[in-house]
Write a protein that holds these residues in place. Structure first.
Motif, PDB file in Angstrom:
ATOM      1  N   UNK A  58     159.102 -17.082  46.254  1.00 46.31           N
ATOM      2  CA  UNK A  58     158.802 -15.910  45.596  1.00 46.31           C
ATOM      3  C   UNK A  58     158.707 -16.042  44.105  1.00 46.31           C
ATOM      4  N   UNK A  59     158.968 -16.921  43.248  1.00 43.32           N
ATOM      5  CA  UNK A  59     158.815 -17.215  41.892  1.00 43.32           C
ATOM      6  C   UNK A  59     157.439 -17.538  41.880  1.00 43.32           C
ATOM      7  N   UNK A  60     157.058 -18.334  42.696  1.00 44.46           N
ATOM      8  CA  UNK A  60     155.667 -19.030  42.503  1.00 44.46           C
ATOM      9  C   UNK A  60     154.625 -18.004  42.789  1.00 44.46           C
ATOM     10  N   UNK A  61     154.761 -17.171  44.068  1.00 43.23           N
ATOM     11  CA  UNK A  61     153.779 -16.186  44.454  1.00 43.23           C
ATOM     12  C   UNK A  61     153.640 -14.996  43.322  1.00 43.23           C
ATOM     13  N   UNK A  62     154.910 -14.726  42.535  1.00 46.79           N
ATOM     14  CA  UNK A  62     154.768 -13.481  41.981  1.00 46.79           C
ATOM     15  C   UNK A  62     154.012 -13.957  40.653  1.00 46.79           C
ATOM     16  N   UNK A  63     154.440 -15.356  40.469  1.00 50.44           N
ATOM     17  CA  UNK A  63     153.855 -15.760  39.044  1.00 50.44           C
ATOM     18  C   UNK A  63     152.388 -15.871  39.203  1.00 50.44           C
ATOM     19  N   UNK A  64     151.775 -16.131  40.354  1.00 55.86           N
ATOM     20  CA  UNK A  64     150.382 -16.030  40.531  1.00 55.86           C
ATOM     21  C   UNK A  64     149.863 -14.701  40.426  1.00 55.86           C
ATOM     22  N   UNK A  65     150.608 -13.628  40.872  1.00 60.31           N
ATOM     23  CA  UNK A  65     150.343 -12.263  40.593  1.00 60.31           C
ATOM     24  C   UNK A  65     150.184 -11.841  39.140  1.00 60.31           C
ATOM     25  N   UNK A  66     151.161 -12.322  38.508  1.00 58.29           N
ATOM     26  CA  UNK A  66     151.335 -12.078  36.994  1.00 58.29           C
ATOM     27  C   UNK A  66     150.451 -12.689  35.987  1.00 58.29           C
ATOM     28  N   UNK A  67     149.499 -13.584  36.611  1.00 60.66           N
ATOM     29  CA  UNK A  67     148.385 -14.408  35.877  1.00 60.66           C
ATOM     30  C   UNK A  67     148.908 -15.469  35.207  1.00 60.66           C
ATOM     31  N   UNK A  68     150.033 -16.266  35.592  1.00 63.90           N
ATOM     32  CA  UNK A  68     150.357 -17.510  35.157  1.00 63.90           C
ATOM     33  C   UNK A  68     149.648 -18.647  35.726  1.00 63.90           C
ATOM     34  N   UNK A  69     149.456 -18.432  36.969  1.00 65.76           N
ATOM     35  CA  UNK A  69     148.673 -19.783  37.626  1.00 65.76           C
ATOM     36  C   UNK A  69     147.574 -19.365  38.550  1.00 65.76           C
ATOM     37  N   UNK A  70     146.563 -20.276  38.479  1.00 64.12           N
ATOM     38  CA  UNK A  70     145.537 -19.960  39.643  1.00 64.12           C
ATOM     39  C   UNK A  70     146.012 -20.839  40.902  1.00 64.12           C
ATOM     40  N   UNK A  71     145.517 -20.283  41.903  1.00 66.25           N
ATOM     41  CA  UNK A  71     145.871 -21.291  42.982  1.00 66.25           C
ATOM     42  C   UNK A  71     144.460 -21.264  43.940  1.00 66.25           C
ATOM     43  N   UNK A  72     144.183 -22.354  44.667  1.00 65.03           N
ATOM     44  CA  UNK A  72     143.003 -22.139  45.479  1.00 65.03           C
ATOM     45  C   UNK A  72     143.610 -22.332  47.106  1.00 65.03           C
ATOM     46  N   UNK A  73     144.779 -22.029  47.261  1.00 57.62           N
ATOM     47  CA  UNK A  73     145.299 -22.008  48.769  1.00 57.62           C
ATOM     48  C   UNK A  73     145.041 -20.523  49.239  1.00 57.62           C
ATOM     49  N   UNK A  74     145.065 -20.312  50.362  1.00 57.99           N
ATOM     50  CA  UNK A  74     144.871 -19.167  50.920  1.00 57.99           C
ATOM     51  C   UNK A  74     145.684 -17.805  50.481  1.00 57.99           C
ATOM     52  N   UNK A  75     147.024 -18.110  50.397  1.00 60.92           N
ATOM     53  CA  UNK A  75     147.684 -17.138  50.297  1.00 60.92           C
ATOM     54  C   UNK A  75     147.861 -16.940  48.483  1.00 60.92           C
ATOM     55  N   UNK A  76     147.990 -18.130  47.826  1.00 58.54           N
ATOM     56  CA  UNK A  76     148.014 -18.141  46.479  1.00 58.54           C
ATOM     57  C   UNK A  76     146.851 -17.525  45.694  1.00 58.54           C
ATOM     58  N   UNK A  77     145.577 -17.746  46.485  1.00 56.50           N
ATOM     59  CA  UNK A  77     144.548 -17.163  45.707  1.00 56.50           C
ATOM     60  C   UNK A  77     144.240 -15.829  45.840  1.00 56.50           C
ATOM     61  N   UNK A  78     144.573 -15.219  46.958  1.00 58.48           N
ATOM     62  CA  UNK A  78     144.627 -13.798  47.221  1.00 58.48           C
ATOM     63  C   UNK A  78     145.578 -13.367  46.177  1.00 58.48           C
ATOM     64  N   UNK A  79     146.830 -13.795  45.786  1.00 57.08           N
ATOM     65  CA  UNK A  79     147.542 -13.221  44.561  1.00 57.08           C
ATOM     66  C   UNK A  79     147.013 -13.301  43.199  1.00 57.08           C
TER      67      UNK A  79
END
Length: 663
Positions: A58-79
């Motif tokens: 939850x921390x990671x995926x919401x951090x991706x939503x909050x603009x802390x991280x970029x992800x090139x995984x399917x779920x992470x990138x969508x967030x």
């Protein structure tokens, strides 16, 4: 949901420097385990550990939503990048119910029979922690019937869940205040978080109450600044009161549900286990140019990973010389030139050159070709040009992108967050004191580090449950809302200092344990740099403090935490329409690769439905097997734009909230 129950007796856990045998004696008869014989002191540490596991994703995926991280995984990138979602996030829901919630009633009831009031209290604390997290991300869900024998429990609204969690914290405070029966197991015999320190548990409860009461900041009829300040006065008062789950790198045991390492930091299991995640430019810029000061935060080199560059090998193919190159941030929210050209998920993982390696790039565009050649000249690489073809030689020892697409060739500037653990490195010779990431066994043998990792998301990082610096930033916000800028500034400064002190203490312990021998980012910060930062232009003075200053420093300090996304929702991200505070998160917006039109239907920034407000319920769980109850509570739950529907505490009034729950 009783069918989700999993008895912890079949698991093994190695948890630290001590023998930890007490954590392993799960049943009185290990050859014939059953739910009735599980000791409360053996159930609690598993609940603590697996709560951190569900909180980690939850921390990671919401951090991706909050603009802390970029992800090139399917779920992470969508967030983080496209904001385009078709299905829900199953993992947090699944891990919460299977690994934690299914054990809370048993912990409470068994402890009650033994007069173990403090264990009863911990069950209530985890009830509040977990169900509040579920409310934060999913909005409505089974609550009052969730932990019963019903296979298809009814749904509750967000208001019911919120007040239920607050009641559990009040009960926990009362139970912690009781003296346990003489024959009851001591809390210290089963408590990995606080070592049985009841006072720290009580402070945790009060701190959580302050955190949760702050969620009501949009509700003029419920928000109570003085009540929050009262809770803060009884919560953590220094970094000694921080509540964390310590991460370890001393075991290869993996989780029975998803196969991830058991003893490591839960944030690591999702943000830095693989090579998909990188620091965003938004995050990077706050660490290097807060308030437009041009000042580099001393925490930057501990948060932003680095890679070895310009490696020269000796005669035995060992690294003889190199320079550390700090990662650049991936520009997800701005122009995102690299991603626009190459694709939202196109950033490539680096490789290690065991011998000189030639790659031919065909570049038809003359300007692009000229720029590419200039880059090779600047890097001192041997290259040849034949028409549109540019052939580059990557010398042995290079960390490079092994792909003929020239657009990807510079992706080594985006160092991934990856760290290594005994259970994940795949390199048998890599010991537990080396958690850097090497792209191959050959790279490890040479000593070529591809990522130093990031402070919060290493396997040996502490997973922060509740910290003093968070309490300071809450206090600063509350005073700012009261118009008391003087006290707000004091709390703001205290929060920055507390986070610096917490980081420095952990870095010092890592150095003493030997981790910094191979990873300089795990060594302490320069104390002079810390002092200078506090008096620099990056930190507001009492005369020019804004709410944005408070929240952006909290953004850095909290990092990989759902509370950042919670805060951003409370301030409507960068809409600038909350009170007189202006734009609190300047520069945060949909990026150029946004394709989530069906999910986020708001017409502009001030429209709540412009932003990421919640997650859709898991399709494979609730929508497939409990759909009748889902739709009875929220007939819009299966619509694509559920992602932009505010949860209860994110609405100014109950009328607004219940309006969303009508068709």
């Amino acid at each position: 949901m009783r069918s989700l129950k999993y008895i912890l007796s079949g698991c093994l856990l190695v948890l630290g420097a001590t023998s930890c045998k007490k954590w392993l004696d799960v049943n009185t008869d290990p050859n014939n385990p059953n739910n009735e014989t599980v000791l409360v002191q053996n159930r609690l540490p598993w609940i603590q550990k697996f709560y951190c596991y569900t909180a980690g994703v939850t921390n990671f995926r919401t951090a991706a939503q909050s603009g802390l991280y970029y992800s090139n995984s399917t779920v992470g990138n969508a967030l983080s990048t496209t904001w385009k979602f078709h299905t829900g996030n199953t993992t947090p829901y699944q891990t919460w119910f299977v690994e934690v919630a299914s054990n809370l009633n048993d912990l409470y009831n068994t402890a009650q029979k033994k007069g173990a009031f403090h264990y009863m209290a911990t069950a209530n604390v985890f009830h509040a922690l977990g169900f509040m997290q579920m409310l934060d991300v999913y909005g409505e869900m089974p609550y009052t019937q969730a932990l019963t024998d019903l296979a298809s429990p009814a749904y509750d609204d967000g208001k019911t869940i919120y007040y239920g969690c607050m009641a559990k914290l009040n009960d926990a405070i009362d139970l912690f205040g009781k003296t346990q029966d003489a024959t009851a197991p001591a809390l210290a015999s089963g408590d990995m978080w606080n070592g049985g320190d009841v006072n720290k548990w009580i402070k945790l409860c009060w701190g959580l109450k302050a955190r949760y009461m702050l969620k009501l900041s949009k509700k003029s009829d419920l928000y109570n600044a003085d009540s929050i300040l009262y809770c803060l006065s009884k919560g953590p008062q220094s970094i000694a009161d921080n509540v964390v789950q310590q991460g370890f790198n001393n075991s290869t045991v993996t989780d029975y549900l998803l196969g991830d390492p058991v003893v490591t930091n839960g944030n690591f299991d999702y943000a830095a286990y693989g090579s998909n995640q990188r620091i965003s430019k938004y995050h990077y810029d706050l660490l290097t140019n807060m308030r437009g000061s041009g000042v580099t935060d001393p925490r930057m080199s501990k948060i932003v990973p680095a890679t070895m560059s310009g490696i020269q090998l000796d005669a035995s193919n060992k690294v003889a010389s190199f320079t550390w190159r700090r990662s650049e941030g991936v520009d997800v929210l701005g122009t995102a030139t690299r991603l626009v050209k190459g694709g939202a998920t196109s950033i490539v993982i680096p490789a290690y050159a065991t011998a000189n390696t030639n790659i031919k790039y065909t570049i038809a565009n003359a300007t692009d070709r000229a720029n590419f050649i200039a880059d090779q000249v600047g890097a001192g690489r041997t290259h040849t040009v034949n028409g549109n073809d540019v052939t580059v030689t990557y010398k042995a020892g290079s960390i490079f992108i092994n792909n003929p697409n020239y657009l990807y060739s510079g992706d080594t500037i985006y160092v991934n967050l990856r760290s290594s653990s005994l259970a994940t490195s795949g390199i048998a010779a890599q010991g537990e004191k080396d958690v850097s990431w090497y792209p191959s066994a050959a790279a490890f043998a040479a000593g070529a580090v591809a990522s130093t990792g990031s402070f919060q998301v290493r396997p040996v990082s502490d997973q922060e449950i509740l910290t003093y610096h968070e309490m300071c930033f809450i206090k600063a916000e509350v005073y700012m809302r009261k118009g008391d800028v003087g006290n707000a500034w004091t709390a703001y400064r205290d929060g920055i200092q507390a986070h610096l002190d917490m980081m420095q203490a952990k870095l010092t312990s890592w150095q003493a344990a030997g981790f910094a021998a191979t990873n300089p980012d795990m060594a302490p910060m320069n104390s002079g740099d810390m002092s200078a930062y506090l008096t620099s232009g990056a930190v507001a003075t009492a005369g020019n403090l804004t709410m944005s200053d408070i929240m952006l420093q909290k953004y850095i300090a909290m990092g990989c935490s759902i509370e950042i996304w919670n805060d951003m929702r409370r301030f409507n991200f960068s809409a600038g329409n909350v009170g007189s505070f202006g734009v609190v998160y300047p520069g945060y917006d949909r990026g150029p690769l946004f394709t989530g039109d069906a999910n986020y239907t708001g017409s502009g920034k001030t429209d709540p439905r412009y932003w990421q407000r919640r997650w859709a319920l898991p399709t494979t769980l609730e929508q497939n097997y409990n759909l009748t109850n889902v739709l009875a509570m929220n007939p819009n739950a299966t619509e694509p734009n559920i992602w932009s529907m505010p949860v209860w505490w994110d609405c100014a009034t109950d009328g607004e909230y219940y309006g969303y729950l009508s068709k």
